[in-house]
Design a protein around this motif. Structure first.
Motif, short mmCIF file in Angstrom:
data_model
loop_
_atom_site.label_atom_id
_atom_site.label_comp_id
_atom_site.label_asym_id
_atom_site.label_seq_id
_atom_site.Cartn_x
_atom_site.Cartn_y
_atom_site.Cartn_z
N ARG A 86 0.83 -1.21 0.00
CA ARG A 86 0.00 0.00 0.00
C ARG A 86 0.86 1.26 0.00
O ARG A 86 0.54 2.26 -0.65
N VAL A 87 1.99 1.21 0.72
CA VAL A 87 2.89 2.37 0.76
C VAL A 87 3.49 2.63 -0.62
O VAL A 87 3.62 3.78 -1.04
N THR A 88 3.87 1.55 -1.33
CA THR A 88 4.45 1.73 -2.67
C THR A 88 3.46 2.36 -3.63
O THR A 88 3.85 2.94 -4.65
N LYS A 89 2.16 2.27 -3.33
CA LYS A 89 1.13 2.87 -4.17
C LYS A 89 0.75 4.28 -3.70
O LYS A 89 -0.21 4.87 -4.20
N GLY A 90 1.51 4.80 -2.69
CA GLY A 90 1.30 6.18 -2.26
C GLY A 90 0.40 6.37 -1.06
O GLY A 90 0.07 7.50 -0.69
N ASP A 91 -0.03 5.29 -0.42
CA ASP A 91 -0.88 5.40 0.77
C ASP A 91 0.00 5.41 2.01
O ASP A 91 0.48 4.37 2.47
N PHE A 92 0.21 6.62 2.58
CA PHE A 92 1.08 6.76 3.75
C PHE A 92 0.30 6.86 5.06
O PHE A 92 0.85 7.23 6.09
N SER A 93 -0.99 6.55 5.00
CA SER A 93 -1.81 6.63 6.21
C SER A 93 -1.82 5.32 6.99
O SER A 93 -2.40 5.24 8.07
N VAL A 94 -1.17 4.29 6.45
CA VAL A 94 -1.21 2.97 7.08
C VAL A 94 -0.29 2.94 8.30
O VAL A 94 0.72 3.64 8.36
N GLN A 95 -0.64 2.09 9.25
CA GLN A 95 0.17 1.88 10.44
C GLN A 95 0.03 0.43 10.87
O GLN A 95 -1.07 -0.14 10.85
N LEU A 96 1.13 -0.19 11.24
CA LEU A 96 1.10 -1.54 11.78
C LEU A 96 0.79 -1.50 13.28
O LEU A 96 1.15 -0.54 13.96
N LYS A 97 0.12 -2.54 13.76
CA LYS A 97 -0.20 -2.60 15.18
C LYS A 97 1.07 -2.87 15.98
O LYS A 97 1.79 -3.83 15.70
N GLU A 98 1.35 -2.03 16.95
CA GLU A 98 2.53 -2.19 17.79
C GLU A 98 2.15 -2.87 19.10
O GLU A 98 1.12 -2.55 19.71
N HIS A 99 2.97 -3.81 19.52
CA HIS A 99 2.73 -4.52 20.78
C HIS A 99 3.52 -3.85 21.88
O HIS A 99 4.75 -3.72 21.80
N LYS A 100 2.80 -3.42 22.90
CA LYS A 100 3.42 -2.68 24.00
C LYS A 100 3.18 -3.36 25.34
O LYS A 100 2.24 -4.16 25.49
N LYS A 101 4.03 -3.02 26.28
CA LYS A 101 3.86 -3.52 27.63
C LYS A 101 2.76 -2.73 28.34
O LYS A 101 2.25 -1.75 27.83
N LYS A 102 2.43 -3.17 29.55
CA LYS A 102 1.38 -2.51 30.31
C LYS A 102 1.73 -1.06 30.64
O LYS A 102 0.86 -0.21 30.77
N ASN A 103 3.04 -0.78 30.80
CA ASN A 103 3.47 0.59 31.12
C ASN A 103 3.58 1.48 29.88
O ASN A 103 3.99 2.63 29.96
N GLY A 104 3.21 0.95 28.71
CA GLY A 104 3.22 1.74 27.49
C GLY A 104 4.49 1.64 26.68
O GLY A 104 4.55 2.12 25.55
N GLU A 105 5.52 0.99 27.22
CA GLU A 105 6.78 0.85 26.50
C GLU A 105 6.66 -0.25 25.44
O GLU A 105 5.88 -1.19 25.58
N LEU A 106 7.46 -0.09 24.38
CA LEU A 106 7.46 -1.10 23.34
C LEU A 106 8.09 -2.39 23.84
O LEU A 106 9.05 -2.37 24.63
N LYS A 107 7.55 -3.52 23.38
CA LYS A 107 8.16 -4.79 23.72
C LYS A 107 9.49 -4.93 23.00
O LYS A 107 9.70 -4.39 21.93
N SER A 108 10.40 -5.68 23.61
CA SER A 108 11.71 -5.89 22.99
C SER A 108 11.60 -6.99 21.93
O SER A 108 10.64 -7.77 21.92
N GLY A 109 12.58 -7.02 21.06
CA GLY A 109 12.59 -8.03 20.00
C GLY A 109 12.67 -7.40 18.63
O GLY A 109 12.33 -6.23 18.44
N GLU A 110 13.15 -8.22 17.69
CA GLU A 110 13.38 -7.70 16.34
C GLU A 110 12.09 -7.27 15.65
O GLU A 110 12.03 -6.22 15.01
N ALA A 112 9.21 -6.29 17.01
CA ALA A 112 8.66 -5.08 17.63
C ALA A 112 9.42 -3.85 17.17
O ALA A 112 8.83 -2.81 16.86
N THR A 113 10.76 -3.97 17.09
CA THR A 113 11.59 -2.85 16.63
C THR A 113 11.31 -2.54 15.16
O THR A 113 11.20 -1.38 14.76
N LEU A 114 11.19 -3.60 14.34
CA LEU A 114 10.92 -3.42 12.91
C LEU A 114 9.57 -2.73 12.71
O LEU A 114 9.43 -1.81 11.88
N THR A 115 8.55 -3.17 13.45
CA THR A 115 7.22 -2.59 13.33
C THR A 115 7.23 -1.11 13.70
O THR A 115 6.66 -0.27 12.99
N HIS A 116 7.89 -0.78 14.81
CA HIS A 116 7.95 0.62 15.25
C HIS A 116 8.70 1.48 14.23
O HIS A 116 8.25 2.59 13.89
#
Length: 347
Positions: A86-110, A112-116
């Motif tokens: 979708r991005v290659t077709k010019g749609d920049f409104s997309v977002q992947l779902k990010e997995h976060k901890k209860k305190n709001g921080e991003l989960k560790s791992g490749e 999670a980092t790639l998604t963010h």
């Protein structure tokens, strides 16, 4: 898009099928061994039962691991491939779902980092797309107004016999032409800076340069009877002298523009251990938080009553020059209480 999804689903199907076949193969080996031994009436001792139980356990574990791998790795990859298409077709409104901890921080791992990182990239692309659109709209408007002014007064001159009015119309045409020249010059400067134009640094007296900028703007602040309080330490720096002169001229002109008649402007330059700090403070109209957050945007003018005095590129130019020079500018302002610009210059 359908073909892309088909390829992605095919990839996942093949990987899942490979895992399933591996499990069936292992199960077949253990089951075959058991029936062969049973056929030949070979007594199966406790150790063989252990092997058979281990085989069954491996099948169950294999199935569970296959499901977990598909859910934890292949499904996010599939989502990433779909969104990337979708991005290659010019749609920049997309977002992947990010997995976060209860305190709001991003989960560790490749993953999670790639998604963010992907979400940040798409957000920046969307912002640049908006800025580009705004830039085209604003520059069209900025050119249209003086050109219409020139055209209108030229038509009036063509049918006018009164020399006094003709002179007045000519003055208006000259003013509009100068506005276009100033606008074009600023656009060219910004373009060069944004394309990483090579800096030409040299040693120069910063305090003397600021005095020259004050003198350059004398006509503006003297016409409004503005009182200047100036306190400059003697400082020599090694930067691009021509670019820095544009910084001070823009900041001083901006302070004068938004200070009422008979107002006051304080201009300070202080030297510390590892930096020089320039401060310009006025007691003018000030600005709210929304205006303050956008003052460095190209063509943005928070106060429409002063729009005719500029084109909204001065502070954008200031910010770009200071950024490429590794300097920092800060703004402190409140409505009705004036504005303070502070520039930090590493020595």
């Amino acid at each position: 898009m359908k073909e892309k999804k088909k390829n992605n689903n095919s990839l996942l199907f093949k990987l899942s099928l490979a895992s399933f076949v591996s499990i069936l193969t292992a199960s077949g080996i253990f089951s075959g061994a058991y029936y062969i031994l049973a056929y030949f009436a070979v007594e199966i001792d406790e150790s063989w039962w252990t092997i058979i139980v281990a085989g069954v356990a491996s099948i169950v574990i294999g199935i569970v691991l296959s499901i977990i791998v598909n859910m934890a790795f292949f499904n996010p990859i599939k989502d990433l491939l779909d969104v990337t298409d979708r991005v290659t077709k010019g749609d920049f409104s997309v977002q992947l779902k990010e997995h976060k901890k209860k305190n709001g921080e991003l989960k560790s791992g490749e993953m999670a980092t790639l998604t963010h990182s992907f979400n940040v990239m798409v957000h920046e692309l969307d912002k640049n797309k908006t800025l580009k659109s705004d830039f085209v709209t604003n520059i069209s408007h900025e050119f249209k107004t003086p050109l219409a002014n020139i055209k209108g007064h030229a038509e009036l001159i063509k049918n006018c016999q009164d020399m006094k009015k003709i002179n007045e119309y000519c003055d208006n045409i000259i003013e509009a032409s100068m506005s276009l020249t100033f606008l074009t010059s600023n656009i060219l400067r910004l373009s060069k800076l944004e394309n990483h134009s090579i800096l030409q640094p040299n040693d120069f007296r910063l305090d003397e340069q600021i005095r020259q900028a004050i003198i350059f703007c004398e006509g503006k602040w003297s016409d409004k009877n503005i009182n200047l309080n100036i306190d400059l330490d003697e400082i020599t720096i090694f930067y691009d002298e021509g670019l820095f002169m544009q910084v001070w001229q823009n900041l001083i002109s901006n302070a004068v523009k938004f200070t009422d008649e008979g107002g006051e402007i304080n201009i300070l330059l202080k030297k510390y251990d590892d930096e020089a700090v320039f401060t310009i403070k006025d007691n003018g109209i000030g600005m709210n938080d929304e205006v303050k957050s956008r003052i460095f945007d190209k063509f943005y003018q928070g106060d429409a009553s002063h729009a005719k005095e500029g084109n909204g590129l001065g502070l954008a130019l200031v910010k770009k020059i200071l950024d490429i020079s590794h300097c920092k500018v800060e703004v402190d302002s409140k409505e009705g209480a004036g504005t303070t610009f502070t520039v930090h210059i590493p020595i």
